[in-house]
Design a protein around this motif. Structure first.
Motif, PDB file in Angstrom:
ATOM      1  N   LEU A  36       0.847  -1.205   0.000  1.00 45.83           N
ATOM      2  CA  LEU A  36       0.000   0.000   0.000  1.00 45.83           C
ATOM      3  C   LEU A  36       0.881   1.254   0.000  1.00 45.83           C
ATOM      4  O   LEU A  36       1.594   1.514   0.970  1.00 45.83           O
ATOM      5  CB  LEU A  36      -0.918  -0.027   1.225  1.00 45.83           C
ATOM      6  CG  LEU A  36      -1.987   1.066   1.337  1.00 45.83           C
ATOM      7  CD1 LEU A  36      -3.195   0.556   2.111  1.00 45.83           C
ATOM      8  CD2 LEU A  36      -1.462   2.341   1.965  1.00 45.83           C
ATOM      9  N   VAL A  50       1.413   2.170  -6.719  1.00 43.48           N
ATOM     10  CA  VAL A  50       0.219   2.441  -7.527  1.00 43.48           C
ATOM     11  C   VAL A  50      -0.998   1.806  -6.880  1.00 43.48           C
ATOM     12  O   VAL A  50      -0.886   0.847  -6.125  1.00 43.48           O
ATOM     13  CB  VAL A  50       0.319   1.848  -8.956  1.00 43.48           C
ATOM     14  CG1 VAL A  50       1.168   2.702  -9.848  1.00 43.48           C
ATOM     15  CG2 VAL A  50       0.792   0.418  -8.932  1.00 43.48           C
ATOM     16  N   ILE A  69     -21.364   1.586   8.210  1.00 41.31           N
ATOM     17  CA  ILE A  69     -21.132   2.306   9.480  1.00 41.31           C
ATOM     18  C   ILE A  69     -22.300   3.259   9.736  1.00 41.31           C
ATOM     19  O   ILE A  69     -22.803   3.900   8.814  1.00 41.31           O
ATOM     20  CB  ILE A  69     -19.764   3.049   9.470  1.00 41.31           C
ATOM     21  CG1 ILE A  69     -19.321   3.353  10.895  1.00 41.31           C
ATOM     22  CG2 ILE A  69     -19.786   4.319   8.625  1.00 41.31           C
ATOM     23  CD1 ILE A  69     -17.829   3.610  11.049  1.00 41.31           C
ATOM     24  N   ASP A 120      -5.984  -2.282  -0.468  1.00 37.36           N
ATOM     25  CA  ASP A 120      -5.119  -3.460  -0.353  1.00 37.36           C
ATOM     26  C   ASP A 120      -5.412  -4.324   0.874  1.00 37.36           C
ATOM     27  O   ASP A 120      -5.559  -5.539   0.752  1.00 37.36           O
ATOM     28  CB  ASP A 120      -3.649  -3.020  -0.335  1.00 37.36           C
ATOM     29  CG  ASP A 120      -3.166  -2.622  -1.724  1.00 37.36           C
ATOM     30  OD1 ASP A 120      -3.209  -3.468  -2.620  1.00 37.36           O
ATOM     31  OD2 ASP A 120      -2.768  -1.457  -1.912  1.00 37.36           O
TER      32      ASP A 120
HETATM   33  C1  LIG Z   1      -0.147   8.824  -2.366  1.00 37.16           C
HETATM   34  C2  LIG Z   1      -1.172   7.836  -1.880  1.00 37.16           C
HETATM   35  C3  LIG Z   1      -1.041   6.502  -2.235  1.00 37.16           C
HETATM   36  C4  LIG Z   1      -1.998   5.574  -1.814  1.00 37.16           C
HETATM   37  N1  LIG Z   1      -1.828   4.255  -2.175  1.00 37.16           N
HETATM   38  C5  LIG Z   1      -2.717   3.338  -1.780  1.00 37.16           C
HETATM   39  C6  LIG Z   1      -2.580   1.974  -2.157  1.00 37.16           C
HETATM   40  O1  LIG Z   1      -1.650   1.579  -2.879  1.00 37.16           O
HETATM   41  N2  LIG Z   1      -3.512   1.090  -1.719  1.00 37.16           N
HETATM   42  C7  LIG Z   1      -4.567   1.473  -0.943  1.00 37.16           C
HETATM   43  O2  LIG Z   1      -5.368   0.615  -0.538  1.00 37.16           O
HETATM   44  N3  LIG Z   1      -4.724   2.756  -0.547  1.00 37.16           N
HETATM   45  C8  LIG Z   1      -3.842   3.694  -0.954  1.00 37.16           C
HETATM   46  N4  LIG Z   1      -4.002   5.010  -0.582  1.00 37.16           N
HETATM   47  C9  LIG Z   1      -5.177   5.387   0.208  1.00 37.16           C
HETATM   48  C10 LIG Z   1      -4.969   5.497   1.742  1.00 37.16           C
HETATM   49  O3  LIG Z   1      -3.623   5.686   2.083  1.00 37.16           O
HETATM   50  C11 LIG Z   1      -5.508   4.245   2.496  1.00 37.16           C
HETATM   51  O4  LIG Z   1      -6.848   3.990   2.171  1.00 37.16           O
HETATM   52  C12 LIG Z   1      -5.350   4.390   4.028  1.00 37.16           C
HETATM   53  O5  LIG Z   1      -5.382   3.118   4.634  1.00 37.16           O
HETATM   54  C13 LIG Z   1      -6.384   5.283   4.687  1.00 37.16           C
HETATM   55  O6  LIG Z   1      -6.134   5.306   6.077  1.00 37.16           O
HETATM   56  P1  LIG Z   1      -6.057   6.677   6.895  1.00 37.16           P
HETATM   57  O7  LIG Z   1      -5.779   6.305   8.301  1.00 37.16           O
HETATM   58  O8  LIG Z   1      -5.132   7.630   6.274  1.00 37.16           O
HETATM   59  O9  LIG Z   1      -7.576   7.152   6.721  1.00 37.16           O
HETATM   60  P2  LIG Z   1      -8.185   8.629   6.804  1.00 37.16           P
HETATM   61  O10 LIG Z   1      -7.856   9.382   5.592  1.00 37.16           O
HETATM   62  O11 LIG Z   1      -7.889   9.254   8.127  1.00 37.16           O
HETATM   63  O12 LIG Z   1      -9.743   8.223   6.789  1.00 37.16           O
HETATM   64  C14 LIG Z   1     -10.325   7.624   5.662  1.00 37.16           C
HETATM   65  C15 LIG Z   1     -11.839   7.519   5.879  1.00 37.16           C
HETATM   66  O13 LIG Z   1     -12.133   6.560   6.885  1.00 37.16           O
HETATM   67  C16 LIG Z   1     -12.774   7.174   7.999  1.00 37.16           C
HETATM   68  N5  LIG Z   1     -12.170   6.535   9.162  1.00 37.16           N
HETATM   69  C17 LIG Z   1     -10.842   6.375   9.412  1.00 37.16           C
HETATM   70  N6  LIG Z   1     -10.665   5.641  10.533  1.00 37.16           N
HETATM   71  C18 LIG Z   1     -11.902   5.342  10.987  1.00 37.16           C
HETATM   72  C19 LIG Z   1     -12.376   4.609  12.119  1.00 37.16           C
HETATM   73  N7  LIG Z   1     -11.544   3.996  12.991  1.00 37.16           N
HETATM   74  N8  LIG Z   1     -13.720   4.506  12.317  1.00 37.16           N
HETATM   75  C20 LIG Z   1     -14.573   5.103  11.453  1.00 37.16           C
HETATM   76  N9  LIG Z   1     -14.191   5.791  10.351  1.00 37.16           N
HETATM   77  C21 LIG Z   1     -12.859   5.906  10.123  1.00 37.16           C
HETATM   78  C22 LIG Z   1     -12.493   8.663   7.885  1.00 37.16           C
HETATM   79  O14 LIG Z   1     -13.511   9.444   8.496  1.00 37.16           O
HETATM   80  C23 LIG Z   1     -12.472   8.827   6.369  1.00 37.16           C
HETATM   81  O15 LIG Z   1     -13.775   8.870   5.879  1.00 37.16           O
HETATM   82  C24 LIG Z   1      -3.080   5.970  -0.997  1.00 37.16           C
HETATM   83  C25 LIG Z   1      -3.200   7.326  -0.626  1.00 37.16           C
HETATM   84  C26 LIG Z   1      -2.263   8.252  -1.062  1.00 37.16           C
HETATM   85  C27 LIG Z   1      -2.410   9.697  -0.663  1.00 37.16           C
END
Ligand SMILES: Cc1cc2nc3c(=O)[nH]c(=O)nc-3n(C[C@H](O)[C@H](O)[C@H](O)COP(=O)(O)OP(=O)(O)OC[C@H]3O[C@@H](n4cnc5c(N)ncnc54)[C@H](O)[C@@H]3O)c2cc1C
Length: 281
Positions: free
Chosen positions: A84, A180, A144, A107
């Protein structure tokens, strides 16, 4: 939970790697954010014959904990976490955020589906558990409820007999080999006894509105002898189970070919394991 249920237009913020991007692009505009990153929801614990993974566990923590003293049953999840994004993203991105953002390409969601995970939610009046497969409702949409928070995700331990062999693969196909979002992905776990498939769980990403289990493929394999003919048949079946769309990353037609190739590759790995007489345990 009170802040989430009592504040109008609120969103919870974990690592922010989805939410901040969506806010910057104007796709989300919450009036308030509740930062949940310091709630102590991180880590992996043994619980009820399985493992509970805290929602705020980051991709980096997942990999480190599973590599240091985690169960081998979670290695598929560790593999997915390591695919990821890049290290910067893995240091912030949480497993709860990956689930709640509900991308069909997520992922760790793909790996958790293959592991029969259940999500644990805490709300204003009760706690509840839901099978991850039922929690995912569509792109960006989960079951949710307002005011609810994802606390953890639970993975059951699968019993198996001595001598059973396990083949696991996390395959992610993208426009480049790394950094990616998936054009298509496969998380698969197959248990083999002799030359027979005892159980198989296969989850596919980026080929339907949510990450999905390839149930028809699993049923074809369950309890049956794995042969080259069976591998071909299951690969064909996989094509008929998915509903990929054309988008920026790839055409639906290409994704169909990729799904068949990934499933065939995993089952060929299983065949090799059978022929080698037990490379893995
Ligand atoms: C450059 C880049 C590359 C990426 N590459 C990938 C990749 O290869 N594969 C992939 O799967 N994703 C990828 N992502 C997406 C992202 O990083 C993932 O989905 C990540 O796991 C999101 O987690 P976060 O903690 O940052 O969520 P946040 O951005 O903080 O939250 C995401 C959403 O979930 C909600 N949320 C978060 N935690 C909870 C909780 N405990 N209870 C209820 N709601 C909640 C938030 O309110 C929001 O709506 C990428 C993002 C970027 C910017």
């Amino acid at each position: 939970v009170s802040l989430l249920s009592e504040t109008e237009g609120v969103a919870c913020l974990a690592g922010g790697t989805d939410l901040m991007v969506q806010m910057r692009d104007g796709r989300r505009s919450p009036k308030a954010l509740v930062d949940i990153s310091a709630l102590g929801f991180a880590g992996i614990q043994k619980e009820n014959g399985g493992w509970s993974i805290g929602a705020t566990t980051t991709m980096t923590e997942l990999q480190q904990r599973i590599a240091s003293n985690g169960p081998s049953e979670l290695s598929l999840l560790s593999e997915a976490a390591g695919r990821l994004g890049a290290h910067q993203i893995q240091n912030r991105a949480t497993v709860g955020g990956n689930i709640c953002n509900a991308s069909p390409a997520a992922d760790t969601v793909c790996a958790l589906l293959a592991l029969d995970a259940e999500v644990r939610l805490v709300g204003p009046s009760k706690k509840r558990g839901v099978a991850l497969a039922d929690f995912l409702e569509g792109p960006g949409k989960t079951g949710i409820l307002p005011g609810e928070l994802l606390e953890s995700v639970w993975v059951p331990k699968k019993e198996r007999k001595a001598g059973d062999r396990v083949c696991e693969d996390y395959v992610k196909i993208g426009g480049r080999t790394s950094l990616v979002c998936a054009i298509a992905s496969l998380a698969a776990r197959t248990v083999i006894r002799g030359s027979r498939v005892i159980s198989c769980s296969m989850a596919l990403g980026s080929v339907a509105p949510t990450c999905m289990r390839a149930k028809a493929c699993e049923e074809l394999l369950q309890g049956n002898e794995l042969t080259a003919e069976m591998v071909g048949k299951v690969g064909e079946t996989a094509r008929s189970e998915v509903s990929p769309i054309d988008d920026l990353r790839a055409s639906g037609a290409y994704r169909l070919d990729v799904v068949q190739a990934m499933v065939t590759e995993h089952l060929s790995h299983c065949l090799d394991t059978i022929e080698e007489g037990g490379a893995q345990s």
